[in-house]
Enzyme design. Structure first.
Site, PDB file in Angstrom:
ATOM      1  N   SER A 108     -19.691   0.475   6.648  1.00 52.57           N
ATOM      2  CA  SER A 108     -19.949   0.183   5.243  1.00 52.57           C
ATOM      3  C   SER A 108     -21.321  -0.444   5.094  1.00 52.57           C
ATOM      4  CB  SER A 108     -18.886  -0.805   4.745  1.00 52.57           C
ATOM      5  OG  SER A 108     -19.323  -1.420   3.566  1.00 52.57           O
ATOM      6  N   SER A 109     -21.862  -0.407   3.875  1.00 52.26           N
ATOM      7  CA  SER A 109     -23.209  -0.952   3.637  1.00 52.26           C
ATOM      8  C   SER A 109     -23.219  -2.474   3.795  1.00 52.26           C
ATOM      9  CB  SER A 109     -23.663  -0.592   2.222  1.00 52.26           C
ATOM     10  OG  SER A 109     -22.715  -1.080   1.284  1.00 52.26           O
ATOM     11  N   CYS A 110     -22.030  -3.097   3.816  1.00 52.51           N
ATOM     12  CA  CYS A 110     -22.027  -4.568   3.888  1.00 52.51           C
ATOM     13  C   CYS A 110     -22.257  -5.081   5.300  1.00 52.51           C
ATOM     14  CB  CYS A 110     -20.747  -5.142   3.296  1.00 52.51           C
ATOM     15  SG  CYS A 110     -19.367  -4.897   4.373  1.00 52.51           S
ATOM     16  N   TYR A 137     -14.993  -8.851   7.255  1.00 51.18           N
ATOM     17  CA  TYR A 137     -14.919  -7.379   7.184  1.00 51.18           C
ATOM     18  C   TYR A 137     -16.150  -6.770   7.857  1.00 51.18           C
ATOM     19  CZ  TYR A 137     -15.046  -2.884   4.572  1.00 51.18           C
ATOM     20  OH  TYR A 137     -15.104  -1.561   4.193  1.00 51.18           O
ATOM     21  N   LYS A 141     -16.458  -4.282  11.140  1.00 51.86           N
ATOM     22  CA  LYS A 141     -17.128  -2.981  11.035  1.00 51.86           C
ATOM     23  C   LYS A 141     -18.241  -2.868  12.082  1.00 51.86           C
ATOM     24  CE  LYS A 141     -14.807  -0.935   7.940  1.00 51.86           C
ATOM     25  NZ  LYS A 141     -14.123   0.326   8.251  1.00 51.86           N
ATOM     26  N   HIS A 180     -12.629  -2.860  -5.986  1.00 57.39           N
ATOM     27  CA  HIS A 180     -14.091  -2.943  -6.105  1.00 57.39           C
ATOM     28  C   HIS A 180     -14.471  -2.938  -7.577  1.00 57.39           C
ATOM     29  CE1 HIS A 180     -13.990  -1.472  -1.840  1.00 57.39           C
ATOM     30  NE2 HIS A 180     -14.962  -2.368  -1.767  1.00 57.39           N
TER      31      HIS A 180
HETATM   32  N1  LIG Z   1     -14.157   2.039  -1.024  1.00 60.20           N
HETATM   33  C1  LIG Z   1     -15.420   1.749  -0.773  1.00 60.20           C
HETATM   34  O1  LIG Z   1     -16.190   1.366  -1.662  1.00 60.20           O
HETATM   35  C2  LIG Z   1     -15.948   1.880   0.616  1.00 60.20           C
HETATM   36  C3  LIG Z   1     -15.128   2.211   1.706  1.00 60.20           C
HETATM   37  N2  LIG Z   1     -15.691   2.326   2.958  1.00 60.20           N
HETATM   38  C4  LIG Z   1     -14.864   2.634   4.143  1.00 60.20           C
HETATM   39  O2  LIG Z   1     -14.152   3.863   3.952  1.00 60.20           O
HETATM   40  C5  LIG Z   1     -12.896   3.783   4.629  1.00 60.20           C
HETATM   41  C6  LIG Z   1     -11.773   4.083   3.670  1.00 60.20           C
HETATM   42  O3  LIG Z   1     -11.907   3.292   2.518  1.00 60.20           O
HETATM   43  P1  LIG Z   1     -10.995   3.629   1.229  1.00 60.20           P
HETATM   44  O4  LIG Z   1     -10.520   5.038   1.311  1.00 60.20           O
HETATM   45  O5  LIG Z   1     -11.751   3.156   0.037  1.00 60.20           O
HETATM   46  O6  LIG Z   1      -9.760   2.660   1.457  1.00 60.20           O
HETATM   47  P2  LIG Z   1      -8.268   2.786   0.899  1.00 60.20           P
HETATM   48  O7  LIG Z   1      -7.768   1.406   0.788  1.00 60.20           O
HETATM   49  O8  LIG Z   1      -8.234   3.704  -0.273  1.00 60.20           O
HETATM   50  O9  LIG Z   1      -7.513   3.530   2.120  1.00 60.20           O
HETATM   51  C7  LIG Z   1      -7.394   2.885   3.332  1.00 60.20           C
HETATM   52  C8  LIG Z   1      -6.300   3.569   4.115  1.00 60.20           C
HETATM   53  O10 LIG Z   1      -6.186   2.916   5.367  1.00 60.20           O
HETATM   54  C9  LIG Z   1      -4.828   2.921   5.736  1.00 60.20           C
HETATM   55  N3  LIG Z   1      -4.488   1.707   6.462  1.00 60.20           N
HETATM   56  C10 LIG Z   1      -4.843   0.435   6.183  1.00 60.20           C
HETATM   57  N4  LIG Z   1      -4.292  -0.407   7.065  1.00 60.20           N
HETATM   58  C11 LIG Z   1      -3.552   0.355   7.925  1.00 60.20           C
HETATM   59  C12 LIG Z   1      -2.726   0.086   9.039  1.00 60.20           C
HETATM   60  N5  LIG Z   1      -2.535  -1.160   9.475  1.00 60.20           N
HETATM   61  N6  LIG Z   1      -2.131   1.125   9.668  1.00 60.20           N
HETATM   62  C13 LIG Z   1      -2.307   2.392   9.240  1.00 60.20           C
HETATM   63  N7  LIG Z   1      -3.082   2.733   8.184  1.00 60.20           N
HETATM   64  C14 LIG Z   1      -3.686   1.714   7.535  1.00 60.20           C
HETATM   65  C15 LIG Z   1      -4.002   2.979   4.457  1.00 60.20           C
HETATM   66  O11 LIG Z   1      -2.908   3.837   4.730  1.00 60.20           O
HETATM   67  P3  LIG Z   1      -1.551   3.864   3.841  1.00 60.20           P
HETATM   68  O12 LIG Z   1      -1.971   4.322   2.483  1.00 60.20           O
HETATM   69  O13 LIG Z   1      -0.691   4.869   4.572  1.00 60.20           O
HETATM   70  O14 LIG Z   1      -0.990   2.459   3.865  1.00 60.20           O
HETATM   71  C16 LIG Z   1      -4.956   3.523   3.422  1.00 60.20           C
HETATM   72  O15 LIG Z   1      -4.591   4.810   3.012  1.00 60.20           O
HETATM   73  C17 LIG Z   1     -12.793   2.393   5.209  1.00 60.20           C
HETATM   74  O16 LIG Z   1     -13.196   2.434   6.570  1.00 60.20           O
HETATM   75  C18 LIG Z   1     -13.803   1.602   4.397  1.00 60.20           C
HETATM   76  O17 LIG Z   1     -14.322   0.533   5.160  1.00 60.20           O
HETATM   77  C19 LIG Z   1     -17.030   2.140   3.181  1.00 60.20           C
HETATM   78  C20 LIG Z   1     -17.849   1.806   2.130  1.00 60.20           C
HETATM   79  C21 LIG Z   1     -17.381   1.665   0.794  1.00 60.20           C
HETATM   80  C1  LIG Z   2     -18.212  -1.512  -0.319  1.00 64.15           C
HETATM   81  C2  LIG Z   2     -18.516  -2.978  -0.157  1.00 64.15           C
HETATM   82  O1  LIG Z   2     -18.013  -3.639  -1.286  1.00 64.15           O
HETATM   83  C3  LIG Z   2     -17.799  -5.006  -1.205  1.00 64.15           C
HETATM   84  O2  LIG Z   2     -18.990  -5.692  -1.564  1.00 64.15           O
HETATM   85  P1  LIG Z   2     -19.452  -5.666  -3.076  1.00 64.15           P
HETATM   86  O3  LIG Z   2     -20.238  -4.443  -3.304  1.00 64.15           O
HETATM   87  O4  LIG Z   2     -20.073  -6.986  -3.400  1.00 64.15           O
HETATM   88  O5  LIG Z   2     -18.039  -5.565  -3.791  1.00 64.15           O
HETATM   89  P2  LIG Z   2     -17.529  -5.477  -5.276  1.00 64.15           P
HETATM   90  O6  LIG Z   2     -17.543  -4.033  -5.671  1.00 64.15           O
HETATM   91  O7  LIG Z   2     -16.208  -6.162  -5.299  1.00 64.15           O
HETATM   92  O8  LIG Z   2     -18.547  -6.359  -6.167  1.00 64.15           O
HETATM   93  C4  LIG Z   2     -19.783  -5.845  -6.540  1.00 64.15           C
HETATM   94  C5  LIG Z   2     -20.379  -6.763  -7.599  1.00 64.15           C
HETATM   95  O9  LIG Z   2     -19.652  -6.532  -8.821  1.00 64.15           O
HETATM   96  C6  LIG Z   2     -19.344  -7.766  -9.433  1.00 64.15           C
HETATM   97  N1  LIG Z   2     -18.166  -7.617 -10.294  1.00 64.15           N
HETATM   98  C7  LIG Z   2     -18.180  -7.767 -11.636  1.00 64.15           C
HETATM   99  N2  LIG Z   2     -16.946  -7.599 -12.154  1.00 64.15           N
HETATM  100  C8  LIG Z   2     -16.133  -7.319 -11.084  1.00 64.15           C
HETATM  101  C9  LIG Z   2     -14.734  -7.059 -11.008  1.00 64.15           C
HETATM  102  O10 LIG Z   2     -13.987  -7.049 -11.989  1.00 64.15           O
HETATM  103  N3  LIG Z   2     -14.247  -6.773  -9.746  1.00 64.15           N
HETATM  104  C10 LIG Z   2     -15.049  -6.780  -8.643  1.00 64.15           C
HETATM  105  N4  LIG Z   2     -14.488  -6.487  -7.444  1.00 64.15           N
HETATM  106  N5  LIG Z   2     -16.387  -7.060  -8.686  1.00 64.15           N
HETATM  107  C11 LIG Z   2     -16.906  -7.318  -9.905  1.00 64.15           C
HETATM  108  C12 LIG Z   2     -19.123  -8.682  -8.240  1.00 64.15           C
HETATM  109  O11 LIG Z   2     -19.213 -10.031  -8.687  1.00 64.15           O
HETATM  110  C13 LIG Z   2     -20.254  -8.265  -7.325  1.00 64.15           C
HETATM  111  O12 LIG Z   2     -21.448  -8.890  -7.742  1.00 64.15           O
HETATM  112  C14 LIG Z   2     -17.379  -5.572   0.099  1.00 64.15           C
HETATM  113  O13 LIG Z   2     -16.379  -6.508  -0.221  1.00 64.15           O
HETATM  114  C15 LIG Z   2     -16.889  -4.488   0.999  1.00 64.15           C
HETATM  115  O14 LIG Z   2     -15.661  -3.963   0.555  1.00 64.15           O
HETATM  116  C16 LIG Z   2     -17.857  -3.405   1.078  1.00 64.15           C
HETATM  117  O15 LIG Z   2     -18.032  -2.820   2.119  1.00 64.15           O
END
Ligand SMILES: NC(=O)C1=CN([C@@H]2O[C@H](COP(=O)(O)OP(=O)(O)OC[C@H]3O[C@@H](n4cnc5c(N)ncnc54)[C@H](OP(=O)(O)O)[C@@H]3O)[C@@H](O)[C@H]2O)C=CC1
Ligand SMILES: C[C@H]1O[C@H](OP(=O)(O)OP(=O)(O)OC[C@H]2O[C@@H](n3cnc4c(=O)[nH]c(N)nc43)[C@H](O)[C@@H]2O)[C@@H](O)[C@@H](O)C1=O
Length: 317
Positions: A108-110, A137, A141, A180
């Site tokens: 992830s970008s974080c 997190y 990663k 998010h």
């Molecule tokens: N969303 C975002 O903004 C970003 C996401 N990513 C990365 O992309 C990947 C997927 O993210 P995203 O699709 O958004 O996440 P979701 O939360 O939508 O999906 C995560 C999945 O992981 C599975 N999972 C979690 N814990 C377990 C466990 N203990 N055992 C088995 N399966 C598990 C869950 O399966 P089940 O549904 O079966 O419980 C779930 O379907 C991650 O690696 C994340 O770090 C990177 C950057 C940004």
């Molecule tokens: C993908 C990346 O995403 C995460 O980092 P992040 O980008 O900071 O996550 P975020 O989407 O939750 O917040 C983005 C910004 O948005 C603002 N903000 C406003 N209003 C809401 C609000 O209602 N909810 C949330 N969540 N944020 C809010 C919030 O205050 C912040 O300034 C990592 O945890 C990690 O998961 C990771 O890898």
């Protein structure tokens, strides 16, 4: 990767895993292996090893993780570190044990330093302190990235790591607190419109800037890299454009057709001021995103409404 190759998607029910599964099915891949977390808890090393011995996947998309927004990361700090360390370690080790041909780890970008120069180049990793709210997190990663590198160095594994920017789209997590920003705002503006609420609160100052990539674009990039990239270095995946949270809120307000006001709750954390990805590497490999933010938000809102209709108030997490 042949159409008959055994392909395991870890996290197939998630937003990213689901998008990768749809993409592979569309392309005609026939042997896609999946398990829900109920069927296989990826934190359990013994069960992961038995699963890999049984299924012997040739290609692995490691998209399973404990994922959430800034509040979730900052609240469930132990879970974000432990779950993601275990998931990455168990799958990467088992993939080596069963001689998987290739594995893609999703970071992830974080992972990049809080105040690194922008846009973020892949070689900025570990050049400075991390953003505190999602450090657990990010450490998990980074450990996944280093595991892939070490298994390549010592055993010659073709394990690659990709770093997506903030994602959104079909099957996103709309939990009011743990999601998010983009899904959180889609839900909040929608509910405010439904309930005629006069003001929508956005967390933080609205000043931080974020980059967003539509989930189907990410899936396209992941399959592209699985087919075309075998390098040791990270590859950033993003749109290369960012905007402020305030600007984002204005776009969501417009897409949802909410007519009230926006206010900012500065008691909530801003997190990293900016994390724009340098996407010149993936562009030079031949990939570019195609869904622009406004269209993507409209598509995501449509998916949200479908979800609302089918399971009122069901929480993704
Ligand atoms: N969303 C975002 O903004 C970003 C996401 N990513 C990365 O992309 C990947 C997927 O993210 P995203 O699709 O958004 O996440 P979701 O939360 O939508 O999906 C995560 C999945 O992981 C599975 N999972 C979690 N814990 C377990 C466990 N203990 N055992 C088995 N399966 C598990 C869950 O399966 P089940 O549904 O079966 O419980 C779930 O379907 C991650 O690696 C994340 O770090 C990177 C950057 C940004
Ligand atoms: C993908 C990346 O995403 C995460 O980092 P992040 O980008 O900071 O996550 P975020 O989407 O939750 O917040 C983005 C910004 O948005 C603002 N903000 C406003 N209003 C809401 C609000 O209602 N909810 C949330 N969540 N944020 C809010 C919030 O205050 C912040 O300034 C990592 O945890 C990690 O998961 C990771 O890898």
């Amino acid at each position: 990767m042949e159409l008959k190759s055994r392909i395991y998607i870890a996290g197939h029910r998630g937003m990213v895993g689901g998008a990768i599964k749809r993409k592979l099915e569309t392309m005609g891949y026939q042997h896609i292996i999946t398990r829900t977390s109920g069927e296989l808890d990826l934190r359990d090393q013994q069960n992961v090893q038995s699963f890999f011995a049984e299924e012997r996947p040739e290609y692995v998309f490691l998209a399973a993780a404990k994922v959430g927004g800034i509040h979730a990361n900052n609240t469930y700090r132990a879970e974000f570190l432990y779950d993601n360390l275990m998931i990455a370690s168990n799958i990467i080790h088992a993939a080596w044990q069963q001689q998987a041909k290739k594995l893609m780890f999703l970071g992830s970008s974080c992972i990049y330093p809080k105040l690194a120069p922008q846009p973020l180049r892949e070689d900025y990793l570990l050049t400075g302190p991390l953003e505190a709210t999602n450090e657990p997190y990010a450490i998990a990663k980074i450990a996944g990235i280093k595991l892939c590198e070490a298994y390549r160095d010592q055993y010659g594994c073709n394990f690659i790591s990709v770093m997506p920017t903030n994602l959104y789209g079909i099957g996103d997590n709309y939990h009011p607190e743990n999601s998010h920003v983009l899904p959180a705002l889609i839900r909040r503006f929608h509910e405010a419109k439904q309930n005629n609420t006069p003001v929508v609160t956005v967390w933080g100052t609205g000043k931080p800037k974020r980059e967003f990539l539509y989930s189907d674009d990410l899936a396209d990039a992941c399959v592209f890299l699985m087919l075309n990239y075998d390098g040791r270095e990270l590859v950033n995946i993003g749109s290369g454009e960012d905007l402020s949270i305030r600007e984002l809120a204005e776009i969501v307000k417009e897409v949802v057709c909410y007519e009230g006001d926006i206010e900012f709750d500065t008691s909530k954390p801003d997190g990293t001021p900016r994390k724009l990805m340098d996407v010149s590497k993936i562009h030079s490999l031949g990939w570019k995103h195609s869904v622009d933010l406004k269209r993507g938000i409209a598509l995501a809102y449509g998916d949200f409404l479908k979800g609302q209709y089918h399971s009122m108030n069901a929480m993704h997490h």
